[in-house]
Design an enzyme around this catalytic site. Sequence first.
Site, PDB file in Angstrom:
ATOM      1  N   HIS A  86       0.828  -1.220   0.000  1.00  0.00           N
ATOM      2  CA  HIS A  86       0.000   0.000   0.000  1.00  0.00           C
ATOM      3  C   HIS A  86       0.860   1.266   0.000  1.00  0.00           C
ATOM      4  O   HIS A  86       0.493   2.283   0.581  1.00  0.00           O
ATOM      5  CB  HIS A  86      -0.958   0.013   1.199  1.00  0.00           C
ATOM      6  CG  HIS A  86      -1.927  -1.127   1.210  1.00  0.00           C
ATOM      7  ND1 HIS A  86      -3.046  -1.155   0.421  1.00  0.00           N
ATOM      8  CD2 HIS A  86      -1.924  -2.295   1.909  1.00  0.00           C
ATOM      9  CE1 HIS A  86      -3.711  -2.287   0.635  1.00  0.00           C
ATOM     10  NE2 HIS A  86      -3.037  -2.998   1.524  1.00  0.00           N
ATOM     11  N   ASN A 159     -10.181  -3.096   1.777  1.00  0.00           N
ATOM     12  CA  ASN A 159      -9.823  -3.086   0.365  1.00  0.00           C
ATOM     13  C   ASN A 159     -11.051  -2.800  -0.484  1.00  0.00           C
ATOM     14  O   ASN A 159     -12.174  -2.725   0.032  1.00  0.00           O
ATOM     15  CB  ASN A 159      -9.227  -4.439  -0.048  1.00  0.00           C
ATOM     16  CG  ASN A 159      -7.844  -4.686   0.535  1.00  0.00           C
ATOM     17  OD1 ASN A 159      -7.045  -3.769   0.676  1.00  0.00           O
ATOM     18  ND2 ASN A 159      -7.559  -5.930   0.872  1.00  0.00           N
TER      19      ASN A 159
END
Length: 698
Positions: A86, A159
């Site tokens: 990320h 997510n």
Amino acid sequence: MRNSGKNPQKKGATPNAHSQHAAGGELHQIAGGEHPALTTNQGVALSDNQNSLKANPRGPALLEDFILREKITHFDHERIPERIVHARATGVHGYFELTTSLKQYTTARILTEAGEKTPVFTRISTVAGGAGSVDTPRDVRGFAVKFYTREGNWDLVGNNIPIFFIQDAIKFPDLIHAVKMEPDRGFPQSATAHDTFWDFISLTPESMHMVMWIMSDRTIPRSLRMIEGFGVHSFRLINDAGESTFVKFHWRPKLGLQSTIWDETVKISGADQDFHRRDMFEAIAAGNFPEWEFAVQLFTQEEADKFPFDHLDATKLIPEELVPLQVIGRMVLDRWPNNFFAETEQVAYCPSHVVPGIDFSNDPLLQGRLFSYLDTQLSRLGSPNFHQIPVNAPKCPFANHQRDGHMQMAQPAGRVGYEPNSLSENSPRETPVKGFHSAAVTETGEKGRIRAGSFADHYSQARQFYLSQTTYEQAHIASALVFELSKVEHVHVREAMVGHLRHIEADLAKRVAAGLGFDKMPAAPVAAAPVQEMEPSPALQIIGKMKPTLMGRAIGILIADGSDGAVIKKIKKAATDAGASVKLVAPKVGGAKLADGSMLAADGQLAGTPSVLFDAVAVILSDAGAKALSVEGAAIDFVRDAFGHLKAIAVDKGGQALLKMAHVGQDAGIVDSNDKDAFIAAAKTRQWDREKSVRTLA
């Protein structure tokens, strides 16, 4: 045995030699032959590298699991200072507004005080690539929201996909090591189309449901404003009576879902590496604030016991048809950070950050994340005082007896730094009634490294997802699998994946096998549990539930010297009225001299503003302008790509001439520029029936 740096497995060695499957369906590869024993860093041999230590098969993970802690701690500290995963992200400030109270289910004020607005900071990211990678790879997007509530910070870290690759957190380092750049060559960056990823996946049947999602159009979104968000795990809500209810959290974009075509995605990455970040920035600057509905799925233990799957398994979702979504609020993102590093880079999310009234389930992936994220922040931000960084600090009062440490920015006063004490009249103390309480859940059974048998079904929901898609989306999944596996050098890995696909859907397996040039179908592996026939869920589609809208979309108008200003004005007004942003594209950035002799400024130069940046295009040209552009490769690509990416195209006489010169065909998506209403209607969607005429799909 110290790692020599060499690969002990000979090329072509059978990957499943000395292996066995356990009750949960996971593969256990056993030391033997040339494969040494897998050990801790202290040389202790591991009996099980697939499961963390739990109180019982479906129980919580135990802090005494030194193997889990060592493995994840080492993994968490592998990169500094950028995030291991990320790393590439866009962060925006905004607010959350509760519209429906859940007071009967929880004491958390953020979920009980209808009408109250709570500040948030939301960070949306890719997973695999580094901070300098592009915005648009085929990848999962992280969707993390920090709520600055009156009772403390709540981090909902999820997510844009409701499930995950693995069932147990002990496998997370293995997953990310497999998907990241191959260590001996340092590539590919932010891509799954390589051997180590698919080798790991082919030996991890629990990942098959996630494979369907990542090979779908979900992982090539048109905009970060057009993706869903999910908390992934089951959490608990706890009410005043101490009763708990399971909950799953969902974000639904107001603009609806939209993705790109794979060829379009590849070309966008070359045209604008910051495509998603720029799109978000420009939308907020224009006052078109992105908005999401916040919804929950609520269910009891008794209801969960009747599900045909285990809700504690992070590779499973709960179909909306089984437990409907209840919309209870909305999130609006309305302010770009003043400094990217100070906020988007330094923001620290931890799933363990919850407020009273919200608690955890025994999901073994979640249990490991509760430890891992905090440990990661300690390494990445360099101090246990990372909570004092403004973007991380609660906006409510906070006080405790934690002291000192690197980068301590507070100045605690007084003699006392402990509790209980009798020397201070104002030191912080416990709050028995309103403080955080864990769910009162009885746990019994034998502790051990074991996966519950209820986690063993790895194919049923993968099959349900595939069969729930439109025929277009099924073709995209099959084609994505062919593309990715074609990049894999080892034939046995390709064969293993096709074998798994046979359990998911026979036709899908045949399409992928044909695309890979197999003469015969590889054998299917033994399934740990029978494949169930589950009802298709249309809610899992993108194309089937796309909103016919131009809100949040972009229209490009290609012009040149001699273009008709009246037609340009008419198309621009119609698109703007429909909610789209409009950009004029000309051969020169200075603009073009129109037929009436006036100059019209351009928003972009043709060579640097290709049609891949727009959702639909108009081509308004004079005969001379069309002739001049017919020898410009960028102009030919502009119309060819728009057609090939299934976009509506409005043309006048000159525009039609350019299409003919570019050998672009005709269909219902090619509209006369004088019929603005027909163009706007066509521009609100993609011309899916065109796809079979422009590319071969698996």
